[in-house]
Motif scaffolding. Structure first.
Motif, PDB file in Angstrom:
ATOM      1  N   ASP A   1     -36.889 -36.020 -33.272  1.00 56.40           N
ATOM      2  CA  ASP A   1     -37.691 -36.245 -34.481  1.00 56.40           C
ATOM      3  C   ASP A   1     -38.980 -35.430 -34.501  1.00 56.40           C
ATOM      4  O   ASP A   1     -39.497 -35.120 -35.573  1.00 56.40           O
ATOM      5  CB  ASP A   1     -38.052 -37.736 -34.617  1.00 56.40           C
ATOM      6  CG  ASP A   1     -36.931 -38.529 -35.277  1.00 56.40           C
ATOM      7  OD1 ASP A   1     -35.884 -37.930 -35.603  1.00 56.40           O
ATOM      8  OD2 ASP A   1     -37.105 -39.749 -35.472  1.00 56.40           O
TER       9      ASP A   1
ATOM     10  N   GLY B   1     -30.397 -39.125 -37.048  1.00 60.43           N
ATOM     11  CA  GLY B   1     -30.936 -38.184 -36.066  1.00 60.43           C
ATOM     12  C   GLY B   1     -30.429 -38.367 -34.647  1.00 60.43           C
ATOM     13  O   GLY B   1     -30.716 -37.537 -33.786  1.00 60.43           O
ATOM     14  N   ILE B   2     -29.679 -39.419 -34.364  1.00 61.01           N
ATOM     15  CA  ILE B   2     -29.337 -39.701 -32.964  1.00 61.01           C
ATOM     16  C   ILE B   2     -28.361 -38.658 -32.414  1.00 61.01           C
ATOM     17  O   ILE B   2     -28.602 -38.062 -31.366  1.00 61.01           O
ATOM     18  CB  ILE B   2     -28.785 -41.137 -32.820  1.00 61.01           C
ATOM     19  CG1 ILE B   2     -29.856 -42.138 -33.262  1.00 61.01           C
ATOM     20  CG2 ILE B   2     -28.362 -41.419 -31.380  1.00 61.01           C
ATOM     21  CD1 ILE B   2     -29.384 -43.563 -33.386  1.00 61.01           C
TER      22      ILE B   2
ATOM     23  N   ALA C   1     -33.549 -38.027 -27.626  1.00 55.06           N
ATOM     24  CA  ALA C   1     -33.809 -36.595 -27.442  1.00 55.06           C
ATOM     25  C   ALA C   1     -34.314 -36.321 -26.028  1.00 55.06           C
ATOM     26  O   ALA C   1     -33.731 -35.518 -25.292  1.00 55.06           O
ATOM     27  CB  ALA C   1     -34.815 -36.113 -28.489  1.00 55.06           C
TER      28      ALA C   1
ATOM     29  N   GLY D   1     -26.599 -45.683 -36.979  1.00 58.56           N
ATOM     30  CA  GLY D   1     -25.410 -45.180 -37.677  1.00 58.56           C
ATOM     31  C   GLY D   1     -24.984 -43.827 -37.116  1.00 58.56           C
ATOM     32  O   GLY D   1     -25.825 -42.969 -36.832  1.00 58.56           O
TER      33      GLY D   1
ATOM     34  N   THR E   1     -34.219 -48.249 -34.926  1.00 61.67           N
ATOM     35  CA  THR E   1     -33.247 -47.412 -35.630  1.00 61.67           C
ATOM     36  C   THR E   1     -32.027 -48.254 -35.967  1.00 61.67           C
ATOM     37  O   THR E   1     -31.791 -49.280 -35.334  1.00 61.67           O
ATOM     38  CB  THR E   1     -32.861 -46.215 -34.738  1.00 61.67           C
ATOM     39  OG1 THR E   1     -31.929 -45.397 -35.427  1.00 61.67           O
ATOM     40  CG2 THR E   1     -32.225 -46.655 -33.419  1.00 61.67           C
TER      41      THR E   1
ATOM     42  N   PHE F   1     -48.471 -40.985 -22.881  1.00 61.48           N
ATOM     43  CA  PHE F   1     -49.076 -39.650 -22.814  1.00 61.48           C
ATOM     44  C   PHE F   1     -50.274 -39.679 -23.753  1.00 61.48           C
ATOM     45  O   PHE F   1     -50.151 -40.072 -24.915  1.00 61.48           O
ATOM     46  CB  PHE F   1     -48.044 -38.608 -23.286  1.00 61.48           C
ATOM     47  CG  PHE F   1     -48.625 -37.270 -23.625  1.00 61.48           C
ATOM     48  CD1 PHE F   1     -48.671 -36.256 -22.676  1.00 61.48           C
ATOM     49  CD2 PHE F   1     -49.108 -37.014 -24.901  1.00 61.48           C
ATOM     50  CE1 PHE F   1     -49.199 -35.014 -22.994  1.00 61.48           C
ATOM     51  CE2 PHE F   1     -49.635 -35.774 -25.234  1.00 61.48           C
ATOM     52  CZ  PHE F   1     -49.680 -34.772 -24.275  1.00 61.48           C
TER      53      PHE F   1
HETATM   54  C1  LIG Z   1     -35.421 -47.343 -39.885  1.00 60.70           C
HETATM   55  C2  LIG Z   1     -34.674 -46.190 -39.277  1.00 60.70           C
HETATM   56  C3  LIG Z   1     -33.298 -46.161 -39.334  1.00 60.70           C
HETATM   57  C4  LIG Z   1     -32.606 -45.102 -38.758  1.00 60.70           C
HETATM   58  N1  LIG Z   1     -31.251 -45.107 -38.805  1.00 60.70           N
HETATM   59  C5  LIG Z   1     -30.566 -44.126 -38.188  1.00 60.70           C
HETATM   60  C6  LIG Z   1     -29.155 -44.154 -38.146  1.00 60.70           C
HETATM   61  O1  LIG Z   1     -28.529 -45.063 -38.707  1.00 60.70           O
HETATM   62  N2  LIG Z   1     -28.501 -43.174 -37.465  1.00 60.70           N
HETATM   63  C7  LIG Z   1     -29.182 -42.161 -36.850  1.00 60.70           C
HETATM   64  O2  LIG Z   1     -28.555 -41.283 -36.235  1.00 60.70           O
HETATM   65  N3  LIG Z   1     -30.521 -42.087 -36.904  1.00 60.70           N
HETATM   66  C8  LIG Z   1     -31.227 -43.052 -37.536  1.00 60.70           C
HETATM   67  N4  LIG Z   1     -32.588 -42.997 -37.554  1.00 60.70           N
HETATM   68  C9  LIG Z   1     -33.246 -41.839 -36.965  1.00 60.70           C
HETATM   69  C10 LIG Z   1     -33.181 -41.883 -35.439  1.00 60.70           C
HETATM   70  O3  LIG Z   1     -33.623 -43.124 -34.982  1.00 60.70           O
HETATM   71  C11 LIG Z   1     -34.045 -40.772 -34.877  1.00 60.70           C
HETATM   72  O4  LIG Z   1     -33.695 -39.543 -35.464  1.00 60.70           O
HETATM   73  C12 LIG Z   1     -33.906 -40.683 -33.360  1.00 60.70           C
HETATM   74  O5  LIG Z   1     -34.283 -41.891 -32.767  1.00 60.70           O
HETATM   75  C13 LIG Z   1     -34.761 -39.543 -32.830  1.00 60.70           C
HETATM   76  O6  LIG Z   1     -34.786 -39.600 -31.425  1.00 60.70           O
HETATM   77  P1  LIG Z   1     -36.079 -39.071 -30.634  1.00 60.70           P
HETATM   78  O7  LIG Z   1     -35.759 -39.257 -29.200  1.00 60.70           O
HETATM   79  O8  LIG Z   1     -36.490 -37.761 -31.143  1.00 60.70           O
HETATM   80  O9  LIG Z   1     -37.274 -40.062 -31.067  1.00 60.70           O
HETATM   81  P2  LIG Z   1     -37.461 -41.605 -30.862  1.00 60.70           P
HETATM   82  O10 LIG Z   1     -36.168 -42.318 -30.896  1.00 60.70           O
HETATM   83  O11 LIG Z   1     -38.526 -42.010 -31.808  1.00 60.70           O
HETATM   84  O12 LIG Z   1     -38.002 -41.721 -29.374  1.00 60.70           O
HETATM   85  C14 LIG Z   1     -39.275 -41.250 -29.021  1.00 60.70           C
HETATM   86  C15 LIG Z   1     -39.879 -42.205 -28.027  1.00 60.70           C
HETATM   87  O13 LIG Z   1     -41.110 -41.653 -27.564  1.00 60.70           O
HETATM   88  C16 LIG Z   1     -42.024 -42.686 -27.332  1.00 60.70           C
HETATM   89  N5  LIG Z   1     -43.370 -42.128 -27.464  1.00 60.70           N
HETATM   90  C17 LIG Z   1     -44.000 -41.764 -28.590  1.00 60.70           C
HETATM   91  N6  LIG Z   1     -45.236 -41.342 -28.315  1.00 60.70           N
HETATM   92  C18 LIG Z   1     -45.388 -41.447 -26.979  1.00 60.70           C
HETATM   93  C19 LIG Z   1     -46.465 -41.180 -26.100  1.00 60.70           C
HETATM   94  N7  LIG Z   1     -47.643 -40.731 -26.546  1.00 60.70           N
HETATM   95  N8  LIG Z   1     -46.294 -41.418 -24.771  1.00 60.70           N
HETATM   96  C20 LIG Z   1     -45.104 -41.895 -24.298  1.00 60.70           C
HETATM   97  N9  LIG Z   1     -44.057 -42.178 -25.101  1.00 60.70           N
HETATM   98  C21 LIG Z   1     -44.200 -41.947 -26.417  1.00 60.70           C
HETATM   99  C22 LIG Z   1     -41.721 -43.691 -28.445  1.00 60.70           C
HETATM  100  O14 LIG Z   1     -42.114 -44.995 -28.053  1.00 60.70           O
HETATM  101  C23 LIG Z   1     -40.223 -43.554 -28.641  1.00 60.70           C
HETATM  102  O15 LIG Z   1     -39.502 -44.576 -28.006  1.00 60.70           O
HETATM  103  C24 LIG Z   1     -33.315 -44.040 -38.141  1.00 60.70           C
HETATM  104  C25 LIG Z   1     -34.704 -44.070 -38.082  1.00 60.70           C
HETATM  105  C26 LIG Z   1     -35.388 -45.129 -38.637  1.00 60.70           C
HETATM  106  C27 LIG Z   1     -36.871 -45.151 -38.559  1.00 60.70           C
END
Ligand SMILES: Cc1cc2nc3c(=O)[nH]c(=O)nc-3n(C[C@H](O)[C@H](O)[C@H](O)COP(=O)(O)OP(=O)(O)OC[C@H]3O[C@@H](n4cnc5c(N)ncnc54)[C@H](O)[C@@H]3O)c2cc1C
Length: 405
Positions: free
Chosen positions: A279, A291-292, A18, A50, A47, A119
């Motif tokens: 997320d 969610g990807i 995101a 998928g 993750t 952060f």
């Molecule tokens: C077990 C599992 C399986 C999944 N399988 C799938 C799938 O098959 N297909 C799919 O599409 N989605 C899947 N998802 C969901 C998908 O991973 C998420 O929806 C997606 O990663 C969301 O992206 P994001 O960038 O919002 O958050 P994230 O990928 O969580 O990235 C946020 C990042 O922010 C960093 N962060 C957090 N707090 C701080 C802070 N205070 N300071 C600095 N950095 C920080 C974290 O370390 C993290 O790396 C799965 C999730 C899980 C838990």
């Protein structure tokens, strides 16, 4: 300003799909800082990756960064079906590579990517700017001053929580996954398993683009207090069950684990100059937690709209982002969340019936459910398909009872 302070237009917290996608579509000259608490983009893996081939192509993800799944199956305790997906091809993203590619899309911009940097908190000053405390491993920087902050921190809700803007989610999907060498397993096969092995959740196994096999279990807490790791250990140590799933596990696995919110969609995404995405905005589909692709698509949209807001000083573009997300997600996720909370209460018998039904209702219903897409015309078709499947099974049972078949 002292040398421990960095100033910018936009601070993005979180370098997941995101946050990185927001950065990728901000105009080149918008000064951006991304703070990411992990040491590398995409690692550790949290993750399964998928996705769907059609979305991968639409989002421009390069070849070689995913593995299409050509055979897809579902198993319950006493039921097995080959999923009818027709033209919808699932694929597994090689997420470290995809996320690094997403980061590279803003390499030429006025962007500073701070890895291994957390952060901590933020406050709004009298002049309207946000002053955020960060912790960098080498201790060189301590503060970022920005006009806007994007919360892309995933389930941490780091910025929203610091400012008291939204409640950290209490209902969470928690997953653990083991990654093995592919060995003799089919290179383009995926499966899900449900029932007594995974209460209030589901399990999966699929081949990846890196010649590995990943087997995982995800559960929703507090709907169950079972640990996904213990459940997964029970699965991988049950030879008879693995044989039924047609899996061969070889060698010591690498362990991945992750968390994502499993709460209803909240349409409020913009809080003045603080905006959430991914997320931290509950973008993962409530049906299977995908969610990807949603984070990339709407992260890119936010980057465009935020760019316009930075340039014009107007909030209108941010509201347009909020509206676009609402249009796509509000109703779909309401239906999806109903499916989610119902399925979390399913007994093994309910799952047997549900998996048998999946084999009969047709691709449209199955694909819509997996993708979490429920437009009205599909809901009508789904209801009709479900009724037809239910009616057929009742008639079959009646015929057996009457000795007519
Ligand atoms: C077990 C599992 C399986 C999944 N399988 C799938 C799938 O098959 N297909 C799919 O599409 N989605 C899947 N998802 C969901 C998908 O991973 C998420 O929806 C997606 O990663 C969301 O992206 P994001 O960038 O919002 O958050 P994230 O990928 O969580 O990235 C946020 C990042 O922010 C960093 N962060 C957090 N707090 C701080 C802070 N205070 N300071 C600095 N950095 C920080 C974290 O370390 C993290 O790396 C799965 C999730 C899980 C838990």
């Amino acid at each position: 300003m002292d040398d421990k302070t960095l100033t910018c237009d936009v601070l993005i917290v979180g370098g997941g799909p995101a946050g990185l996608s927001v950065a990728s579509t901000l105009p080149d000259d918008v000064k951006t800082v991304i703070v990411h608490q992990d040491k590398a983009i995409g690692l550790p893996i949290r993750t399964s990756g998928g996705c769907w081939l059609s979305d991968i192509e639409r989002l421009g993800i390069p070849e070689g960064m995913y593995n299409p799944l050509l055979t897809n199956e579902a198993f319950a305790d006493d039921a097995h079906t080959v999923l009818p997906l027709q033209d919808a091809v699932p694929a597994i993203l090689d997420t470290p590579r995809v996320y690094q590619w997403l980061a590279s899309l803003s390499d030429q911009k006025d962007r500073t990517l701070l890895l291994d940097t957390k952060f901590i908190t933020t406050r709004q000053r009298n002049d309207g700017l946000y002053e955020s405390d960060i912790r960098v491993r080498d201790g060189a920087l301590e503060r970022v001053v920005s006009r806007y902050i994007v919360d892309g921190s995933g389930w941490h809700f780091a910025v929203l929580d610091a400012l008291g803007l939204a409640q950290k989610p209490e209902r969470l999907a928690i997953g653990t996954e083991y990654e093995y060498p592919i060995a003799t397993n089919a290179p383009n096969r995926g499966l899900i398993f449900v029932g007594s092995k995974v209460p209030a959740g589901y399990g999966w196994a699929f081949a990846t683009a890196r010649d590995t096999l990943r087997v995982g279990v995800g559960v929703i807490q507090p709907d169950t207090d079972q640990s996904p790791r213990k459940l997964l250990d029970r699965v991988v140590n049950d030879e008879a069950y693995l044989a039924r799933l047609g899996l061969e596990l070889v060698g010591e696995p690498i362990v991945h684990s992750g968390i994502l919110p499993s709460v209803p969609y909240d349409e409020r995404l913009v809080f003045g100059h603080v905006i959430r995405v991914g997320d931290s905005a509950n973008f993962a589909t409530p049906t299977v937690g995908e969610g990807i692709r949603v984070s990339i698509e709407f992260g890119r949209l936010l980057g465009e709209k935020l760019g316009a807001a930075v340039k014009t000083g107007r909030d209108g573009p941010l509201k347009a982002y909020e509206r676009a997300c609402r249009r796509r997600m509000k109703r779909n996720y309401k239906w999806g969340f109903l499916v989610n909370t119902r399925a979390a209460r399913y007994t093994p018998e309910n799952w047997n019936a549900s998996i048998r039904r999946m084999g009969k209702v047709g691709p449209e219903v199955v694909v819509a459910t997996f993708r979490g897409e429920f437009p009205l015309h599909k809901v009508a078709k789904m209801s009709w398909s479900l009724w037809r499947a239910l009616l057929r099974s009742r008639i079959r049972r009646l015929k057996t009872k009457l000795g007519l078949s």
